[in-house]
Motif scaffolding. Structure first.
Motif, PDB file in Angstrom:
ATOM      1  N   VAL A  61     -26.437 -17.783 -12.232  1.00 45.14           N
ATOM      2  CA  VAL A  61     -26.735 -18.695 -13.424  1.00 45.14           C
ATOM      3  C   VAL A  61     -27.777 -19.613 -13.355  1.00 45.14           C
ATOM      4  N   TYR A  62     -28.515 -19.982 -14.222  1.00 43.11           N
ATOM      5  CA  TYR A  62     -29.593 -21.124 -13.943  1.00 43.11           C
ATOM      6  C   TYR A  62     -29.865 -21.670 -15.488  1.00 43.11           C
ATOM      7  N   ALA A  63     -30.065 -22.965 -15.416  1.00 42.69           N
ATOM      8  CA  ALA A  63     -30.101 -23.640 -16.878  1.00 42.69           C
ATOM      9  C   ALA A  63     -31.458 -24.529 -16.698  1.00 42.69           C
ATOM     10  N   GLU A  64     -32.089 -24.556 -17.852  1.00 36.54           N
ATOM     11  CA  GLU A  64     -33.589 -25.275 -17.990  1.00 36.54           C
ATOM     12  C   GLU A  64     -33.564 -25.903 -19.375  1.00 36.54           C
ATOM     13  N   ILE A  65     -34.414 -26.845 -19.592  1.00 37.08           N
ATOM     14  CA  ILE A  65     -34.871 -27.791 -20.537  1.00 37.08           C
ATOM     15  C   ILE A  65     -35.975 -26.903 -21.272  1.00 37.08           C
ATOM     16  N   ASP A  66     -35.941 -26.444 -22.562  1.00 37.88           N
ATOM     17  CA  ASP A  66     -36.876 -26.005 -23.413  1.00 37.88           C
ATOM     18  C   ASP A  66     -36.934 -26.527 -24.611  1.00 37.88           C
ATOM     19  N   ARG A  67     -38.047 -27.546 -24.800  1.00 43.08           N
ATOM     20  CA  ARG A  67     -38.311 -27.906 -26.019  1.00 43.08           C
ATOM     21  C   ARG A  67     -37.088 -28.515 -26.857  1.00 43.08           C
ATOM     22  N   GLY A  68     -36.363 -29.371 -26.154  1.00 43.86           N
ATOM     23  CA  GLY A  68     -35.179 -29.841 -26.587  1.00 43.86           C
ATOM     24  C   GLY A  68     -34.134 -29.141 -26.729  1.00 43.86           C
ATOM     25  N   ASP A  69     -33.923 -27.870 -26.342  1.00 44.27           N
ATOM     26  CA  ASP A  69     -32.899 -27.052 -26.076  1.00 44.27           C
ATOM     27  C   ASP A  69     -32.500 -26.813 -24.762  1.00 44.27           C
ATOM     28  N   LEU A  70     -31.141 -26.481 -24.674  1.00 42.85           N
ATOM     29  CA  LEU A  70     -30.594 -25.979 -23.300  1.00 42.85           C
ATOM     30  C   LEU A  70     -30.782 -24.449 -23.068  1.00 42.85           C
ATOM     31  N   VAL A  71     -31.209 -23.942 -22.113  1.00 44.36           N
ATOM     32  CA  VAL A  71     -31.530 -22.528 -22.000  1.00 44.36           C
ATOM     33  C   VAL A  71     -30.785 -21.966 -20.737  1.00 44.36           C
ATOM     34  N   VAL A  72     -29.710 -21.044 -20.746  1.00 45.54           N
ATOM     35  CA  VAL A  72     -29.048 -20.613 -19.638  1.00 45.54           C
ATOM     36  C   VAL A  72     -29.500 -19.289 -19.523  1.00 45.54           C
ATOM     37  N   THR A  73     -29.753 -18.952 -18.397  1.00 44.76           N
ATOM     38  CA  THR A  73     -30.059 -17.654 -18.056  1.00 44.76           C
ATOM     39  C   THR A  73     -29.047 -16.990 -17.094  1.00 44.76           C
ATOM     40  N   LYS A  74     -28.462 -15.922 -17.335  1.00 47.68           N
ATOM     41  CA  LYS A  74     -27.211 -15.148 -16.346  1.00 47.68           C
ATOM     42  C   LYS A  74     -27.825 -13.853 -16.286  1.00 47.68           C
ATOM     43  N   GLN A  75     -28.019 -13.494 -14.949  1.00 46.50           N
ATOM     44  CA  GLN A  75     -28.188 -12.288 -14.669  1.00 46.50           C
ATOM     45  C   GLN A  75     -27.125 -11.251 -14.664  1.00 46.50           C
ATOM     46  N   VAL A  76     -27.321 -10.095 -15.026  1.00 44.20           N
ATOM     47  CA  VAL A  76     -26.578  -9.177 -15.078  1.00 44.20           C
ATOM     48  C   VAL A  76     -26.429  -8.124 -14.105  1.00 44.20           C
ATOM     49  N   TYR A  77     -25.622  -7.704 -13.511  1.00 41.48           N
ATOM     50  CA  TYR A  77     -25.338  -6.598 -12.609  1.00 41.48           C
ATOM     51  C   TYR A  77     -24.268  -5.499 -12.888  1.00 41.48           C
ATOM     52  N   GLU A  78     -24.784  -4.252 -12.477  1.00 42.95           N
ATOM     53  CA  GLU A  78     -23.950  -3.168 -12.669  1.00 42.95           C
ATOM     54  C   GLU A  78     -23.365  -2.798 -11.447  1.00 42.95           C
ATOM     55  N   ARG A  79     -22.518  -1.879 -11.496  1.00 39.06           N
ATOM     56  CA  ARG A  79     -22.070  -1.468 -10.254  1.00 39.06           C
ATOM     57  C   ARG A  79     -23.081  -0.888  -9.354  1.00 39.06           C
ATOM     58  N   GLY A  80     -22.933  -1.276  -7.949  1.00 38.07           N
ATOM     59  CA  GLY A  80     -24.306  -0.926  -7.045  1.00 38.07           C
ATOM     60  C   GLY A  80     -25.365  -1.419  -6.922  1.00 38.07           C
ATOM     61  N   ASP A  81     -25.476  -2.576  -8.089  1.00 40.70           N
ATOM     62  CA  ASP A  81     -26.741  -3.160  -8.005  1.00 40.70           C
ATOM     63  C   ASP A  81     -26.709  -4.304  -6.747  1.00 40.70           C
ATOM     64  N   PRO A  82     -27.948  -4.430  -6.201  1.00 40.80           N
ATOM     65  CA  PRO A  82     -28.018  -5.287  -5.026  1.00 40.80           C
ATOM     66  C   PRO A  82     -28.422  -6.894  -5.575  1.00 40.80           C
ATOM     67  N   VAL A  83     -27.982  -7.607  -4.807  1.00 45.17           N
ATOM     68  CA  VAL A  83     -28.533  -9.246  -5.417  1.00 45.17           C
ATOM     69  C   VAL A  83     -29.918  -9.288  -5.960  1.00 45.17           C
ATOM     70  N   SER A  84     -30.845  -8.719  -5.132  1.00 43.60           N
ATOM     71  CA  SER A  84     -32.133  -8.829  -5.471  1.00 43.60           C
ATOM     72  C   SER A  84     -32.893  -7.985  -6.836  1.00 43.60           C
TER      73      SER A  84
END
Length: 228
Positions: free
Chosen positions: A158-181
């Motif tokens: 998870v990662y959070a950022e400030i974008d023009r006064g809004d809080l934008v949170v990005t969450k990466q989605v992994y399926e079974r077998g996906d490597p971290v990268s």
């Protein structure tokens, strides 16, 4: 012989010629005085001609331009101490918050306006040292002489950022077998301050292509042997 000498111009002038000469001399003197007066007006330093155009700041009734005020600089905080002393931060994140090299901790810190407070809010992302995976994202709001945790997301990555006064949170989605990268996609969620807390405004799902960057190259065919 004297008479010849007098007629040649040595003798006394006639009265009419003397009057004409005096009149001409008086006129020349007057013109010379006028020329000196004009020259004094043009080069004396007190006329308008040698002053040039008036400066805008010297015109009566025009205020001088205000000097630019220095930009506001956010008050720096000890982000590591703030997270470790926060009872709302999970023990898992606190255990993972260790220095990577010497006293360098894996934290990203951003300052900006999110909650309408007069002071800047603080966004802190806690990462892993090796692959920079986001372990937790937090927003702190100044309240009196301390900072209050008003947002926390602890579902890695998870990662959070400030974008023009809004809080934008990005969450990466992994399926079974996906490597971290190589995750399968990501959810981008935008939050806005509602007066007492952050409320979800909208979200976006981005799915990554598996054919780009992660494919396996086809084996090359052997070259034919040259004929004898």
């Amino acid at each position: 012989m004297r008479g010849l000498t007098g007629r040649a111009g040595v003798g006394p002038e006639p009265s009419g010629a003397r009057g004409t000469f005096q009149a001409v001399s008086t006129a020349v003197a007057g013109l010379s005085a006028l020329a000196l007066l004009v020259s004094a007006c043009g080069t004396g330093g007190t006329g308008a001609r040698d002053e040039g155009p008036a400066d805008a700041s010297s015109v009566a009734g025009t205020p001088a331009a205000p000097s630019p005020s220095p930009s506001d600089t956010p008050r720096p905080v000890d982000a590591v101490r703030l997270v470790k002393d926060d009872p709302k931060v999970s023990a898992t994140v606190k255990r993972g918050l260790k220095p990577c090299v010497a006293d360098e901790y894996p934290v990203d810190v951003s300052y900006g306006k999110l909650t309408g407070n007069s002071a800047d809010d603080i966004v802190i992302n806690v990462l892993t040292c090796g692959d920079a995976v986001g372990l937790g994202a937090y927003v702190y709001r100044e309240r009196g002489d301390r900072y209050e945790n008003v947002f926390a997301a602890e579902e890695p990555p998870v990662y959070a950022e400030i974008d023009r006064g809004d809080l934008v949170v990005t969450k990466q989605v992994y399926e079974r077998g996906d490597p971290v990268s190589n995750p399968s996609g990501e959810d981008v969620i935008t939050y806005r301050w509602s007066g007492s807390r952050f409320a979800k405004a909208f979200s976006t799902r981005n799915e990554y292509s598996k054919a780009v960057g992660g494919g396996t190259a086809a084996p090359s065919e052997p070259e034919p042997e040259p004929a004898n």
